[in-house]
Design a protein around this motif. Structure first.
Motif, PDB file in Angstrom:
ATOM      1  N   GLY A   1       0.779  -1.222   0.000  1.00 37.35           N
ATOM      2  CA  GLY A   1       0.000   0.000   0.000  1.00 37.35           C
ATOM      3  C   GLY A   1       0.814   1.276   0.000  1.00 37.35           C
ATOM      4  O   GLY A   1       0.252   2.363   0.028  1.00 37.35           O
ATOM      5  N   ARG A   2       2.130   1.169  -0.022  1.00 36.62           N
ATOM      6  CA  ARG A   2       2.969   2.370  -0.028  1.00 36.62           C
ATOM      7  C   ARG A   2       2.702   3.189  -1.289  1.00 36.62           C
ATOM      8  O   ARG A   2       2.610   2.637  -2.380  1.00 36.62           O
ATOM      9  CB  ARG A   2       4.440   1.963  -0.009  1.00 36.62           C
ATOM     10  CG  ARG A   2       4.909   1.370   1.271  1.00 36.62           C
ATOM     11  CD  ARG A   2       6.420   1.210   1.305  1.00 36.62           C
ATOM     12  NE  ARG A   2       7.048   1.180   0.008  1.00 36.62           N
ATOM     13  CZ  ARG A   2       7.876   0.231  -0.418  1.00 36.62           C
ATOM     14  NH1 ARG A   2       8.195  -0.758   0.376  1.00 36.62           N
ATOM     15  NH2 ARG A   2       8.416   0.272  -1.602  1.00 36.62           N
ATOM     16  N   PRO A   3       2.590   4.490  -1.146  1.00 40.38           N
ATOM     17  CA  PRO A   3       2.327   5.330  -2.312  1.00 40.38           C
ATOM     18  C   PRO A   3       3.397   5.216  -3.396  1.00 40.38           C
ATOM     19  O   PRO A   3       3.109   5.383  -4.573  1.00 40.38           O
ATOM     20  CB  PRO A   3       2.306   6.747  -1.747  1.00 40.38           C
ATOM     21  CG  PRO A   3       2.083   6.593  -0.300  1.00 40.38           C
ATOM     22  CD  PRO A   3       2.648   5.249   0.083  1.00 40.38           C
ATOM     23  N   ASP A   4       4.631   4.899  -3.005  1.00 42.06           N
ATOM     24  CA  ASP A   4       5.706   4.820  -3.993  1.00 42.06           C
ATOM     25  C   ASP A   4       5.809   3.445  -4.645  1.00 42.06           C
ATOM     26  O   ASP A   4       6.624   3.243  -5.523  1.00 42.06           O
ATOM     27  CB  ASP A   4       7.044   5.190  -3.347  1.00 42.06           C
ATOM     28  CG  ASP A   4       7.430   4.261  -2.206  1.00 42.06           C
ATOM     29  OD1 ASP A   4       6.527   3.680  -1.568  1.00 42.06           O
ATOM     30  OD2 ASP A   4       8.632   4.119  -1.951  1.00 42.06           O
ATOM     31  N   ARG A   5       5.000   2.507  -4.211  1.00 43.40           N
ATOM     32  CA  ARG A   5       5.040   1.158  -4.791  1.00 43.40           C
ATOM     33  C   ARG A   5       4.195   1.153  -6.057  1.00 43.40           C
ATOM     34  O   ARG A   5       3.004   1.378  -6.005  1.00 43.40           O
ATOM     35  CB  ARG A   5       4.532   0.127  -3.815  1.00 43.40           C
ATOM     36  CG  ARG A   5       4.640  -1.253  -4.410  1.00 43.40           C
ATOM     37  CD  ARG A   5       4.806  -2.319  -3.358  1.00 43.40           C
ATOM     38  NE  ARG A   5       5.607  -3.353  -3.960  1.00 43.40           N
ATOM     39  CZ  ARG A   5       6.539  -4.028  -3.362  1.00 43.40           C
ATOM     40  NH1 ARG A   5       6.806  -3.789  -2.127  1.00 43.40           N
ATOM     41  NH2 ARG A   5       7.223  -4.934  -3.989  1.00 43.40           N
ATOM     42  N   ALA A   6       4.808   0.913  -7.176  1.00 42.49           N
ATOM     43  CA  ALA A   6       4.097   0.985  -8.447  1.00 42.49           C
ATOM     44  C   ALA A   6       4.109  -0.344  -9.184  1.00 42.49           C
ATOM     45  O   ALA A   6       3.954  -0.389 -10.389  1.00 42.49           O
ATOM     46  CB  ALA A   6       4.730   2.067  -9.317  1.00 42.49           C
TER      47      ALA A   6
ATOM     48  N   GLN B   1     -11.852  -7.224   0.606  1.00 39.00           N
ATOM     49  CA  GLN B   1     -12.547  -7.346   1.887  1.00 39.00           C
ATOM     50  C   GLN B   1     -11.560  -7.318   3.051  1.00 39.00           C
ATOM     51  O   GLN B   1     -11.800  -6.661   4.058  1.00 39.00           O
ATOM     52  CB  GLN B   1     -13.349  -8.653   1.896  1.00 39.00           C
ATOM     53  CG  GLN B   1     -14.445  -8.710   2.907  1.00 39.00           C
ATOM     54  CD  GLN B   1     -15.276  -9.969   2.712  1.00 39.00           C
ATOM     55  OE1 GLN B   1     -14.747 -11.023   2.338  1.00 39.00           O
ATOM     56  NE2 GLN B   1     -16.553  -9.859   2.965  1.00 39.00           N
ATOM     57  N   ALA B   2     -10.439  -8.009   2.904  1.00 36.83           N
ATOM     58  CA  ALA B   2      -9.432  -8.063   3.976  1.00 36.83           C
ATOM     59  C   ALA B   2      -8.806  -6.694   4.228  1.00 36.83           C
ATOM     60  O   ALA B   2      -8.400  -6.389   5.353  1.00 36.83           O
ATOM     61  CB  ALA B   2      -8.361  -9.086   3.640  1.00 36.83           C
ATOM     62  N   LEU B   3      -8.729  -5.875   3.203  1.00 32.05           N
ATOM     63  CA  LEU B   3      -8.086  -4.565   3.327  1.00 32.05           C
ATOM     64  C   LEU B   3      -9.081  -3.417   3.504  1.00 32.05           C
ATOM     65  O   LEU B   3      -8.680  -2.259   3.634  1.00 32.05           O
ATOM     66  CB  LEU B   3      -7.222  -4.292   2.096  1.00 32.05           C
ATOM     67  CG  LEU B   3      -6.079  -5.274   1.870  1.00 32.05           C
ATOM     68  CD1 LEU B   3      -5.365  -4.955   0.572  1.00 32.05           C
ATOM     69  CD2 LEU B   3      -5.116  -5.265   3.039  1.00 32.05           C
ATOM     70  N   ALA B   4     -10.368  -3.714   3.554  1.00 28.95           N
ATOM     71  CA  ALA B   4     -11.407  -2.680   3.589  1.00 28.95           C
ATOM     72  C   ALA B   4     -11.267  -1.714   4.760  1.00 28.95           C
ATOM     73  O   ALA B   4     -11.496  -0.516   4.603  1.00 28.95           O
ATOM     74  CB  ALA B   4     -12.785  -3.325   3.608  1.00 28.95           C
TER      75      ALA B   4
ATOM     76  N   PRO C   1      -3.519  -1.213  -1.886  1.00 29.09           N
ATOM     77  CA  PRO C   1      -2.615  -1.321  -3.025  1.00 29.09           C
ATOM     78  C   PRO C   1      -3.223  -0.685  -4.278  1.00 29.09           C
ATOM     79  O   PRO C   1      -4.409  -0.828  -4.531  1.00 29.09           O
ATOM     80  CB  PRO C   1      -2.456  -2.828  -3.227  1.00 29.09           C
ATOM     81  CG  PRO C   1      -2.928  -3.451  -1.981  1.00 29.09           C
ATOM     82  CD  PRO C   1      -3.900  -2.509  -1.358  1.00 29.09           C
ATOM     83  N   ARG C   2      -2.403   0.033  -5.007  1.00 32.33           N
ATOM     84  CA  ARG C   2      -2.820   0.585  -6.295  1.00 32.33           C
ATOM     85  C   ARG C   2      -2.119  -0.235  -7.367  1.00 32.33           C
ATOM     86  O   ARG C   2      -0.900  -0.290  -7.406  1.00 32.33           O
ATOM     87  CB  ARG C   2      -2.432   2.047  -6.408  1.00 32.33           C
ATOM     88  CG  ARG C   2      -3.228   2.925  -5.478  1.00 32.33           C
ATOM     89  CD  ARG C   2      -2.878   4.348  -5.693  1.00 32.33           C
ATOM     90  NE  ARG C   2      -1.423   4.506  -5.585  1.00 32.33           N
ATOM     91  CZ  ARG C   2      -0.805   5.635  -5.325  1.00 32.33           C
ATOM     92  NH1 ARG C   2      -1.489   6.718  -5.158  1.00 32.33           N
ATOM     93  NH2 ARG C   2       0.502   5.693  -5.238  1.00 32.33           N
ATOM     94  N   SER C   3      -2.874  -0.856  -8.202  1.00 28.42           N
ATOM     95  CA  SER C   3      -2.262  -1.727  -9.201  1.00 28.42           C
ATOM     96  C   SER C   3      -1.925  -0.967 -10.471  1.00 28.42           C
ATOM     97  O   SER C   3      -2.599  -0.018 -10.841  1.00 28.42           O
ATOM     98  CB  SER C   3      -3.188  -2.901  -9.527  1.00 28.42           C
ATOM     99  OG  SER C   3      -4.388  -2.441 -10.084  1.00 28.42           O
ATOM    100  N   PHE C   4      -0.867  -1.423 -11.111  1.00 31.23           N
ATOM    101  CA  PHE C   4      -0.502  -0.865 -12.415  1.00 31.23           C
ATOM    102  C   PHE C   4      -1.017  -1.771 -13.516  1.00 31.23           C
ATOM    103  O   PHE C   4      -1.058  -1.408 -14.681  1.00 31.23           O
ATOM    104  CB  PHE C   4       1.019  -0.689 -12.533  1.00 31.23           C
ATOM    105  CG  PHE C   4       1.751  -1.941 -12.908  1.00 31.23           C
ATOM    106  CD1 PHE C   4       2.071  -2.195 -14.225  1.00 31.23           C
ATOM    107  CD2 PHE C   4       2.103  -2.871 -11.946  1.00 31.23           C
ATOM    108  CE1 PHE C   4       2.751  -3.365 -14.580  1.00 31.23           C
ATOM    109  CE2 PHE C   4       2.773  -4.028 -12.292  1.00 31.23           C
ATOM    110  CZ  PHE C   4       3.097  -4.275 -13.612  1.00 31.23           C
ATOM    111  N   CYS C   5      -1.444  -2.980 -13.115  1.00 33.44           N
ATOM    112  CA  CYS C   5      -1.889  -3.970 -14.081  1.00 33.44           C
ATOM    113  C   CYS C   5      -2.953  -4.845 -13.428  1.00 33.44           C
ATOM    114  O   CYS C   5      -2.822  -5.215 -12.266  1.00 33.44           O
ATOM    115  CB  CYS C   5      -0.696  -4.811 -14.521  1.00 33.44           C
ATOM    116  SG  CYS C   5      -1.082  -6.084 -15.710  1.00 33.44           S
TER     117      CYS C   5
END
Length: 109
Positions: free
Chosen positions: A25-30, A47-50, A56-60
């Protein structure tokens, strides 16, 4: 009995820590690869992270677990897959981490 999920990545791009998910979930993790919305695995992860600050922001985004495994093997990112999706005798090109904070699993039906 439950079917646990685990974080996977190539040996050249290991998960951020021993629990696998905390660093996703780090903002710099891409480099997070997610499963498509609407899949049972994606629902469990969301659900686990709600109720957590990390998201996490996914790139794909991929539709199938084998696609995610292939992208992780190629060194393109980190993902979360069912433990049963990985060979029991290991995989020489992947790092696997059990998810413990939070643990993500699905009960056997």
């Amino acid at each position: 009995m439950v079917r646990p999920r685990q974080a996977i990545s190539s040996l050249s791009r290991p998960p951020a820590d021993r629990t696998g998910i905390n660093g996703l979930g780090r903002p710099d993790r891409a480099d997070y690869i997610s499963l498509a919305q609407g899949s049972g695995n994606r629902f469990l992860i969301d659900q686990a992270l709600a109720n957590r600050d990390i998201r996490p922001r996914s790139f794909c985004e991929v539709k199938h677990v084998p696609e995610l495994v292939s992208l992780a093997e190629a060194g393109l990112g980190v993902g979360v897959v069912p433990k049963l999706a990985m060979p029991a005798d290991g995989n020489a090109t992947l790092v696997k981490r059990s998810l413990t904070n939070p643990a993500i699993s699905r009960p056997w039906d």
